[in-house]
Design a protein around this motif. Structure first.
Motif, PDB file in Angstrom:
ATOM      1  N   TRP A  91       0.769  -1.173  -0.028  1.00  0.00           N
ATOM      2  CA  TRP A  91      -0.039  -0.062  -0.128  1.00  0.00           C
ATOM      3  C   TRP A  91       0.822   1.257  -0.129  1.00  0.00           C
ATOM      4  O   TRP A  91       2.332   1.226   0.296  1.00  0.00           O
ATOM      5  CB  TRP A  91      -1.173  -0.065   1.116  1.00  0.00           C
ATOM      6  CG  TRP A  91      -0.398  -0.027   2.598  1.00  0.00           C
ATOM      7  CD1 TRP A  91      -0.074   0.942   3.446  1.00  0.00           C
ATOM      8  CD2 TRP A  91       0.065  -1.478   3.452  1.00  0.00           C
ATOM      9  NE1 TRP A  91       0.676   0.570   4.506  1.00  0.00           N
ATOM     10  CE2 TRP A  91       0.606  -0.806   4.596  1.00  0.00           C
ATOM     11  CE3 TRP A  91       0.218  -2.532   3.030  1.00  0.00           C
ATOM     12  CZ2 TRP A  91       1.204  -1.751   5.420  1.00  0.00           C
ATOM     13  CZ3 TRP A  91       0.749  -3.458   3.915  1.00  0.00           C
ATOM     14  CH2 TRP A  91       1.185  -2.962   5.068  1.00  0.00           C
ATOM     15  N   LEU A  92       0.316   2.352  -0.167  1.00  0.00           N
ATOM     16  CA  LEU A  92       1.015   3.690  -0.495  1.00  0.00           C
ATOM     17  C   LEU A  92       0.805   4.539   0.786  1.00  0.00           C
ATOM     18  O   LEU A  92      -0.233   4.775   1.430  1.00  0.00           O
ATOM     19  CB  LEU A  92       0.637   4.568  -1.706  1.00  0.00           C
ATOM     20  CG  LEU A  92       0.860   3.570  -3.110  1.00  0.00           C
ATOM     21  CD1 LEU A  92       0.457   4.470  -4.206  1.00  0.00           C
ATOM     22  CD2 LEU A  92       2.178   3.249  -3.196  1.00  0.00           C
ATOM     23  N   GLU A  93       1.812   5.118   0.867  1.00  0.00           N
ATOM     24  CA  GLU A  93       2.111   6.207   2.073  1.00  0.00           C
ATOM     25  C   GLU A  93       2.329   7.510   1.526  1.00  0.00           C
ATOM     26  O   GLU A  93       3.535   7.490   0.974  1.00  0.00           O
ATOM     27  CB  GLU A  93       2.794   5.913   3.256  1.00  0.00           C
ATOM     28  CG  GLU A  93       2.954   6.880   4.422  1.00  0.00           C
ATOM     29  CD  GLU A  93       3.956   6.687   5.398  1.00  0.00           C
ATOM     30  OE1 GLU A  93       4.067   7.452   6.205  1.00  0.00           O
ATOM     31  OE2 GLU A  93       4.845   5.694   5.154  1.00  0.00           O
ATOM     32  N   PRO A 131       4.702   8.381  -3.892  1.00  0.00           N
ATOM     33  CA  PRO A 131       4.438   8.032  -2.682  1.00  0.00           C
ATOM     34  C   PRO A 131       5.325   6.634  -2.175  1.00  0.00           C
ATOM     35  O   PRO A 131       5.836   6.268  -3.187  1.00  0.00           O
ATOM     36  CB  PRO A 131       2.772   7.551  -2.815  1.00  0.00           C
ATOM     37  CG  PRO A 131       2.259   8.177  -3.853  1.00  0.00           C
ATOM     38  CD  PRO A 131       3.349   8.502  -4.865  1.00  0.00           C
ATOM     39  N   ALA A 132       5.315   6.685  -0.971  1.00  0.00           N
ATOM     40  CA  ALA A 132       6.285   5.719  -0.372  1.00  0.00           C
ATOM     41  C   ALA A 132       5.610   4.293  -0.552  1.00  0.00           C
ATOM     42  O   ALA A 132       4.281   4.212  -0.388  1.00  0.00           O
ATOM     43  CB  ALA A 132       6.814   5.824   0.751  1.00  0.00           C
ATOM     44  N   LEU A 133       5.977   3.206  -0.976  1.00  0.00           N
ATOM     45  CA  LEU A 133       5.569   1.681  -0.581  1.00  0.00           C
ATOM     46  C   LEU A 133       5.835   0.885   0.384  1.00  0.00           C
ATOM     47  O   LEU A 133       6.825   0.938   0.903  1.00  0.00           O
ATOM     48  CB  LEU A 133       5.995   0.927  -2.045  1.00  0.00           C
ATOM     49  CG  LEU A 133       5.201  -0.216  -2.429  1.00  0.00           C
ATOM     50  CD1 LEU A 133       3.870  -0.026  -2.811  1.00  0.00           C
ATOM     51  CD2 LEU A 133       6.242  -1.040  -3.345  1.00  0.00           C
ATOM     52  N   LEU A 134       4.597   0.926   1.217  1.00  0.00           N
ATOM     53  CA  LEU A 134       4.634  -0.039   2.256  1.00  0.00           C
ATOM     54  C   LEU A 134       4.233  -1.429   2.134  1.00  0.00           C
ATOM     55  O   LEU A 134       3.512  -1.641   0.968  1.00  0.00           O
ATOM     56  CB  LEU A 134       4.061   0.646   3.518  1.00  0.00           C
ATOM     57  CG  LEU A 134       4.267   2.062   4.211  1.00  0.00           C
ATOM     58  CD1 LEU A 134       3.472   2.561   5.286  1.00  0.00           C
ATOM     59  CD2 LEU A 134       5.824   1.719   4.319  1.00  0.00           C
ATOM     60  N   ASP A 135       4.597  -2.459   2.927  1.00  0.00           N
ATOM     61  CA  ASP A 135       4.279  -3.682   2.552  1.00  0.00           C
ATOM     62  C   ASP A 135       4.257  -4.880   3.873  1.00  0.00           C
ATOM     63  O   ASP A 135       4.880  -3.997   4.883  1.00  0.00           O
ATOM     64  CB  ASP A 135       5.067  -4.396   1.520  1.00  0.00           C
ATOM     65  CG  ASP A 135       6.382  -4.731   2.062  1.00  0.00           C
ATOM     66  OD1 ASP A 135       6.557  -6.070   1.921  1.00  0.00           O
ATOM     67  OD2 ASP A 135       7.286  -3.952   2.311  1.00  0.00           O
ATOM     68  N   ASN A 136       3.655  -5.879   3.909  1.00  0.00           N
ATOM     69  CA  ASN A 136       3.827  -6.752   5.088  1.00  0.00           C
ATOM     70  C   ASN A 136       3.293  -7.971   4.333  1.00  0.00           C
ATOM     71  O   ASN A 136       3.042  -8.024   3.073  1.00  0.00           O
ATOM     72  CB  ASN A 136       3.040  -6.489   6.074  1.00  0.00           C
ATOM     73  CG  ASN A 136       3.351  -7.043   7.408  1.00  0.00           C
ATOM     74  OD1 ASN A 136       4.507  -7.552   7.456  1.00  0.00           O
ATOM     75  ND2 ASN A 136       2.911  -6.321   8.464  1.00  0.00           N
ATOM     76  N   SER A 186       0.350   4.329   8.079  1.00  0.00           N
ATOM     77  CA  SER A 186       1.769   5.226   7.907  1.00  0.00           C
ATOM     78  C   SER A 186       2.566   5.002   9.041  1.00  0.00           C
ATOM     79  O   SER A 186       2.148   4.750  10.128  1.00  0.00           O
ATOM     80  CB  SER A 186       1.080   6.689   7.796  1.00  0.00           C
ATOM     81  OG  SER A 186       2.317   7.529   8.087  1.00  0.00           O
ATOM     82  N   LYS A 187       3.829   4.837   8.835  1.00  0.00           N
ATOM     83  CA  LYS A 187       4.943   4.776   9.928  1.00  0.00           C
ATOM     84  C   LYS A 187       4.886   6.121  10.726  1.00  0.00           C
ATOM     85  O   LYS A 187       5.262   5.727  11.927  1.00  0.00           O
ATOM     86  CB  LYS A 187       6.270   4.471   9.258  1.00  0.00           C
ATOM     87  CG  LYS A 187       6.332   3.058   8.582  1.00  0.00           C
ATOM     88  CD  LYS A 187       7.802   2.798   8.242  1.00  0.00           C
ATOM     89  CE  LYS A 187       8.125   1.595   7.527  1.00  0.00           C
ATOM     90  NZ  LYS A 187       9.508   1.263   7.345  1.00  0.00           N
TER      91      LYS A 187
END
Length: 321
Positions: free
Chosen positions: A52-54, A79-84, A304-305
């Protein structure tokens, strides 16, 4: 005169005395999951490696331009790319046919009773993994693992006493406020603090300067010694006691010394996402027993971190009064 022989029969060995067994089975293991309860399980995912994007806004500052002048375009930042990773959790058990048919104390069906126990164990395991786990891509021989919330703090949202364990590493208001301020300055609205037992006690002692308001009734003969809500400069924060934050270990001394961690987060930006919901299924029978498996596939989603902060290397030693 004949000798008199005395024989004592004790209740420990007289099998003619029936046993008394209470019909209630006592289980005092903790089952509450405050982190999972606070973030909820509403989100769903459709792949085993969701992304997902942040995004964020540019810094606020001076913005004045000459009338009629040409505009100068600048490159944008994507946007930054986050994942898990989705993690599969499982509990399996086997009940012999004889045990299921036997009259039992405290339950009629061993299968139903064990299913309830294993479901509670799965919830505890999920809580532990949502907090502590470290991400690992799955292979044919390795299980996929999610990143827990301790691996999601944003830049500037951490405090770790220079990574140095020490008995003087106490949680104090200034440290907590520093992390809250960093999160707030980045746009987050932190509203929960997850605290191990020792740290919860220390936070409850944030009463310097007579700021603790006590409502007491002499007839109740009670003294309230807890802080559940902190009203800070950066919002109201709930302090949740948590049993399942895994401590870090200082192995230098003997015996080892354990150090705690705190998690600060905005609960509305986090969720336990579901790939496969909890399911109980009967396995193939290979002997005179029934086999069952409970399984589910879950993942932590942090939007979001910036909405996560941590404080680590906290001593369990209570400060001097």
């Amino acid at each position: 005169m004949a000798d008199i022989v005395t024989k004592t029969v004790t209740t420990n060995y007289d099998k003619s005395i029936p046993e008394e067994v209470d019909s209630l089975i006592t289980n005092v293991a903790p089952t509450d999951t405050p982190f999972l309860t606070s973030i909820g399980q509403g989100a769903k995912v459709k792949t085993l490696h969701p992304e997902w994007l942040e995004d964020t806004l540019g810094d606020a500052g001076d913005n004045a331009h000459v009338e009629g002048a040409d505009s100068t375009a600048t490159a944008i930042t994507p946007p930054a790319l986050l994942d898990n990773r989705v993690q599969r959790l499982e509990k399996a058990f086997m009940i012999s046919e004889d045990l299921e048919k036997t009259d039992k104390h405290g339950r009629k069906s061993e299968i139903k009773y064990q299913s309830g126990l294993k479901t509670k164990e799965l919830a505890r395991d999920l809580e532990w993994n949502l907090i502590n786990q470290t991400k690992q891509a799955g292979t044919t021989t390795l299980a996929a693992k999610m990143d827990g919330v301790l691996n999601f703090p944003g830049t500037g949202n951490t405090y770790d006493f220079d990574a140095t364990p020490a008995a003087t590493n106490h949680i104090i208001e200034d440290i907590l406020n520093d992390v809250l301020q960093s999160m707030w300055e980045q746009g987050a609205d932190p509203d929960c603090v997850l605290a191990p037992p020792s740290q919860k006690r220390k936070i409850s002692a944030f009463t310097q300067g007579g700021r603790l308001v006590i409502n007491s009734n002499a007839s109740e003969k009670s003294l309230k010694m807890t802080v559940r809500i902190l009203e800070t400069d950066f919002g109201i924060v709930a302090v949740l006691p948590e049993r399942f934050i895994a401590p870090s270990v200082d192995t230098t001394p003997d015996p080892d010394v354990y150090y705690d961690k705190l998690v600060i987060y905005e609960k509305g930006r986090l969720a336990c996402a579901t790939f496969r919901p909890l399911k109980r299924e009967k396995l193939a029978k290979t002997g005179d027993a029934e086999k069952y498996r409970l399984t589910m596939s879950k993942m932590l989603k942090v939007r979001s971190k910036k909405c996560v902060g941590t404080i680590t290397n906290l001593t369990r030693v209570q400060p001097a009064a």
